[in-house]
Scaffold this motif. Structure first.
Motif, short mmCIF file in Angstrom:
data_model
loop_
_atom_site.label_atom_id
_atom_site.label_comp_id
_atom_site.label_asym_id
_atom_site.label_seq_id
_atom_site.Cartn_x
_atom_site.Cartn_y
_atom_site.Cartn_z
N LEU A 1 36.84 43.10 40.05
CA LEU A 1 37.81 43.04 38.95
C LEU A 1 39.09 43.78 39.32
CD1 LEU A 1 35.46 43.68 35.88
CD2 LEU A 1 36.58 41.53 36.47
N GLU A 2 38.92 44.97 39.88
CA GLU A 2 40.10 45.78 40.24
C GLU A 2 40.89 45.12 41.37
OE1 GLU A 2 38.43 49.59 41.05
OE2 GLU A 2 38.28 50.13 38.92
N ASP A 3 40.20 44.51 42.33
CA ASP A 3 40.89 43.83 43.43
C ASP A 3 41.74 42.66 42.90
OD1 ASP A 3 39.78 45.54 45.25
OD2 ASP A 3 38.25 44.13 45.97
N ALA A 4 41.30 42.07 41.78
CA ALA A 4 42.04 40.94 41.20
C ALA A 4 43.08 41.38 40.18
CB ALA A 4 41.06 39.95 40.56
N GLY A 5 43.17 42.68 39.94
CA GLY A 5 44.19 43.19 39.03
C GLY A 5 43.72 43.51 37.63
N CYS A 6 42.42 43.33 37.35
CA CYS A 6 41.87 43.70 36.04
C CYS A 6 41.37 45.14 36.12
CB CYS A 6 40.74 42.75 35.65
SG CYS A 6 41.30 41.10 35.20
N ASN A 7 42.31 46.07 36.10
CA ASN A 7 41.98 47.48 36.27
C ASN A 7 41.54 48.12 34.96
OD1 ASN A 7 42.83 47.48 39.06
ND2 ASN A 7 44.93 47.47 38.32
N GLU A 8 40.66 49.08 35.08
CA GLU A 8 40.23 49.93 33.96
C GLU A 8 39.75 49.12 32.76
OE1 GLU A 8 43.28 52.73 33.06
OE2 GLU A 8 43.29 53.61 35.06
N LEU A 9 38.95 48.10 33.03
CA LEU A 9 38.33 47.33 31.95
C LEU A 9 36.85 47.67 31.80
CD1 LEU A 9 39.60 43.62 32.01
CD2 LEU A 9 39.94 45.34 30.24
N LEU A 10 36.17 47.86 32.92
CA LEU A 10 34.72 48.12 32.90
C LEU A 10 34.48 49.61 33.12
CD1 LEU A 10 31.92 46.98 32.66
CD2 LEU A 10 31.99 46.34 35.08
N HIS A 11 33.99 50.27 32.08
CA HIS A 11 33.86 51.73 32.11
C HIS A 11 32.40 52.16 32.09
CE1 HIS A 11 38.17 52.07 31.00
NE2 HIS A 11 37.92 50.99 30.28
N THR A 12 32.12 53.27 32.74
CA THR A 12 30.82 53.92 32.66
C THR A 12 30.88 55.00 31.59
OG1 THR A 12 30.37 53.54 35.01
CG2 THR A 12 29.08 55.26 33.91
N VAL A 13 29.93 54.97 30.67
CA VAL A 13 29.83 55.99 29.64
C VAL A 13 28.64 56.87 29.99
CG1 VAL A 13 29.58 56.47 27.18
CG2 VAL A 13 30.79 54.41 27.93
N ARG A 14 28.92 58.05 30.46
CA ARG A 14 27.87 58.91 31.01
C ARG A 14 26.75 59.14 29.99
NH1 ARG A 14 29.67 64.10 34.33
NH2 ARG A 14 30.49 62.34 35.55
N GLY A 15 25.54 58.88 30.42
CA GLY A 15 24.36 59.09 29.58
C GLY A 15 24.11 57.99 28.57
N ALA A 16 25.00 56.98 28.50
CA ALA A 16 24.84 55.94 27.49
C ALA A 16 24.81 54.54 28.08
CB ALA A 16 25.97 56.03 26.46
N GLY A 17 25.61 54.27 29.13
CA GLY A 17 25.62 52.94 29.71
C GLY A 17 27.01 52.52 30.16
N TYR A 18 27.39 51.30 29.79
CA TYR A 18 28.67 50.74 30.23
C TYR A 18 29.36 50.06 29.05
CZ TYR A 18 26.18 51.23 34.66
OH TYR A 18 25.47 51.73 35.72
N VAL A 19 30.69 49.92 29.16
CA VAL A 19 31.43 49.25 28.09
C VAL A 19 32.63 48.53 28.71
CG1 VAL A 19 32.83 51.32 27.61
CG2 VAL A 19 32.60 49.53 25.86
N LEU A 20 32.87 47.30 28.21
CA LEU A 20 34.06 46.55 28.59
C LEU A 20 35.10 46.74 27.49
CD1 LEU A 20 35.14 44.38 30.69
CD2 LEU A 20 34.49 42.67 28.97
N ARG A 21 36.18 47.41 27.82
CA ARG A 21 37.24 47.63 26.83
C ARG A 21 38.55 47.94 27.54
NH1 ARG A 21 34.45 53.04 24.59
NH2 ARG A 21 35.00 54.49 26.28
N ARG A 22 39.63 47.71 26.80
CA ARG A 22 40.96 47.93 27.35
C ARG A 22 41.20 49.43 27.50
NH1 ARG A 22 41.11 44.24 23.38
NH2 ARG A 22 41.77 42.13 23.87
#
Length: 224
Positions: A203-224
């Motif tokens: 995603l980052e290589d294609a320019g979609c930066n900082e969309l997929l986040h790791t939430v420590r101890g909880a999982g992952y989230v897709l957000r702007r």
């Protein structure tokens, strides 16, 4: 994703709210029909969970008022009224689902996920999902980022589809194991971490930066 819980029993209301919050939703609460309707009409919610027997204003009247608005916010009725006639009345009045008390939290969460996925998935055409700079075509099995096609492995495609369908919700590792790998237990491997890391890099290589986040101890989230 924001949900409104309108329930006069404080124990049930707190139980539902806590379960939804742990599932990644933002939750507002109202203890009577009059307050609940005012909140439902003054704020944008992705779902209203509504008891039928409420003080000051009956739940069916609250449902009717919500469904009369342009937004047509989806409503899940949560009620101890369990006859076939009660359920039919609720569904015919416009509720999107009807769950009888007492209930299992897991079933409530599953029904909530289904309603939100059905009614709030962003799409420009059938079988096309869009979130921010991402476009996923289910029929062609393609994912575009800023109109650049991503070369994804099958599990990476399933992951990004799941993240888009649950955009802005924190998704736990266990939910991903169940949805993508069909495991109903944690196999204690780093397979998810590896796939998510690879997906994030693409995603980052294609320019979609900082969309997929790791939430420590909880999982992952897709957000702007």
């Amino acid at each position: 994703m924001k949900i409104l819980v309108i329930e006069d029993d404080c124990t049930t209301r707190d139980f539902v709210a806590k379960g939804l919050q742990e599932h990644g939703y933002s939750v507002d609460q109202a203890e009577d029909g009059k307050k609940g309707l005012m909140m439902a009409l003054s704020c944008e919610y992705q779902l209203v969970i509504l008891d039928r027997m409420l003080p000051y204003l009956d739940g069916m009247k609250v449902l009717s008022a919500i469904k009369a608005t342009e937004t047509q916010t989806p409503v899940l009725i949560l009620s101890a009224l369990d006859s076939v006639e009660d359920r039919v009345d609720g569904l015919q009045a416009g509720s999107d689902d009807y769950l009888i008390k007492p209930f299992a939290l897991a079933e409530l969460l599953a029904r909530v996920d289904i309603i939100i996925r059905r009614t709030h998935r962003t799409a420009t055409a059938e079988n096309v999902l869009i979130y921010d700079c991402l476009k996923l075509d289910l029929r062609a099995h393609r994912v575009l980022c800023h109109n650049q096609e991503l070369a994804l492995q099958p599990k990476e495609f399933q992951l990004i589809q799941y993240f888009i369908e649950h955009a802005e919700q924190v998704v736990s590792r266990m939910r991903l194991f169940e949805a993508i790998w069909s495991y109903h237990f944690d196999p204690k491997t780093n397979v998810i971490d590896v796939h998510v890391a690879n997906l994030r890099r693409k995603l980052e290589d294609a320019g979609c930066n900082e969309l997929l986040h790791t939430v420590r101890g909880a999982g992952y989230v897709l957000r702007r």
